[in-house]
Design an enzyme around this catalytic site. Structure first.
Site, PDB file in Angstrom:
ATOM      1  CG  HIS A  37      -9.925   3.909  40.801  1.00 18.73           C
ATOM      2  ND1 HIS A  37      -8.722   3.338  40.876  1.00 18.73           N
ATOM      3  CD2 HIS A  37     -10.640   3.755  42.011  1.00 18.73           C
ATOM      4  CE1 HIS A  37      -8.774   2.740  42.120  1.00 18.73           C
ATOM      5  NE2 HIS A  37      -9.714   2.965  42.700  1.00 18.73           N
ATOM      6  N   GLY A 149     -17.113   0.759  42.462  1.00 21.87           N
ATOM      7  CA  GLY A 149     -17.107  -0.708  42.024  1.00 21.87           C
ATOM      8  C   GLY A 149     -17.648  -1.629  42.580  1.00 21.87           C
ATOM      9  CB  SER A 187      -7.284  -4.197  43.022  1.00 17.51           C
ATOM     10  OG  SER A 187      -6.813  -3.850  44.379  1.00 17.51           O
TER      11      SER A 187
END
Length: 282
Positions: A37, A149, A187
């Site tokens: 992120h 992403g 993740s």
């Protein structure tokens, strides 16, 4: 760092600081931020005058109520992570009622069949939820560029298709997967894994790398059969699907054709935690 919890306040602020000459970069997230992120945010900060990051766990894209309830919500630590990048990031952390205005339902979309493959097969309604929230956020933020992403590659293609079909003036940019040192794709769901599970889950990427190597000499069906047999021997994992598909259409491949790009997609359960990954085969 400015944090807005209502779309009215965010719009008002953006109108006061933006102009036709200023570009707005946007990174939509569901929080529980990781280096992947942050890399998207760094890209946005580099390429745009303003950067907006949304943190919103979207209920309409979850077809599993328990998964929604257990999804990590870590706004305070997320803000601290963003501050290490730039204190001028604009954060939008709305409530469900503010986004959906009392009607928490998805709009129906036609993504020209992209929604019927992989995740769409196994998570009914998921991409209607994705399309609904991304479209809504694009309308609120009105970004010049939006960053996603490639771990969620199918979602990336879906968002590009939604923008194309709704004529939204947004440039959708996909960026490479960030991985842990052991290869596991970063993740937010990794936060739910134990240290031991996190290490074992590196097996998923190892399988993808081997599948890529095999795809050089074998057809898609042979590679898929090998992946399934390999996972059947693993008691720590439950394979939900493995597909080799055309990158542009996401239609599963039966034979290789010159000039086409192929990608492997995988979804695996580690205990009850669902992880996805993907790799280019070209």
């Amino acid at each position: 760092m400015l944090i807005f919890s209502t779309q009215v306040d965010l719009k008002s602020h953006l109108q006061s600081v933006s102009s036709s000459k200023k570009t707005i970069g946007f990174v939509p997230t569901m929080g529980a931020l990781h280096k992947g992120h942050l890399s998207l945010m760094a890209e946005s900060l580099k390429e745009n005058d303003l950067t907006v990051v949304s943190i919103f766990v979207n209920p309409t894209q979850f077809n599993n109520k328990e998964d929604l309830e257990k999804y990590p919500r870590t706004l305070d630590s997320d803000v601290e992570k963003m501050k290490t990048l730039n204190d001028n990031i604009i954060v939008f952390a709305p409530t469900v009622d503010d986004i959906y205005e009392g009607k928490t339902i998805s709009q129906s979309f036609d993504f020209d069949g992209l929604e019927n493959q992989m995740e769409g097969k196994h998570r009914p309604g998921h991409f209607d939820g994705v399309g609904t929230i991304v479209k809504r956020l694009f309308e609120i933020v009105q970004p010049t560029n939006a960053y996603f992403g490639e771990k969620d590659f199918q979602q990336l293609q879906i968002v590009k298709k939604m923008v194309e079909k709704t004529n939204l003036p947004v440039n959708v940019i996909g960026r490479p997967i960030f991985r842990e040192e052991n290869g596991l794709a970063m993740s937010s769901r990794n936060e739910r894994l134990t240290i031991e599970e996190r290490e074992k889950a590196s097996f998923i990427y190892k399988i993808l790398l081997e599948a890529k190597e095999q795809f050089g000499t074998k057809n898609a069906k042979e590679v898929a059969e090998w992946v399934e047999k390999t996972f059947n021997k693993q008691t720590d994992f439950q394979l939900e699907y493995f597909e080799i598909a055309d990158e542009s259409t996401l239609i599963p491949s039966k034979s290789k054709q010159e000039g086409k790009k192929y990608r492997a997609f995988i979804a695996v359960f580690v205990n009850e935690i669902r992880l996805i990954d993907t790799i280019s085969l070209n």
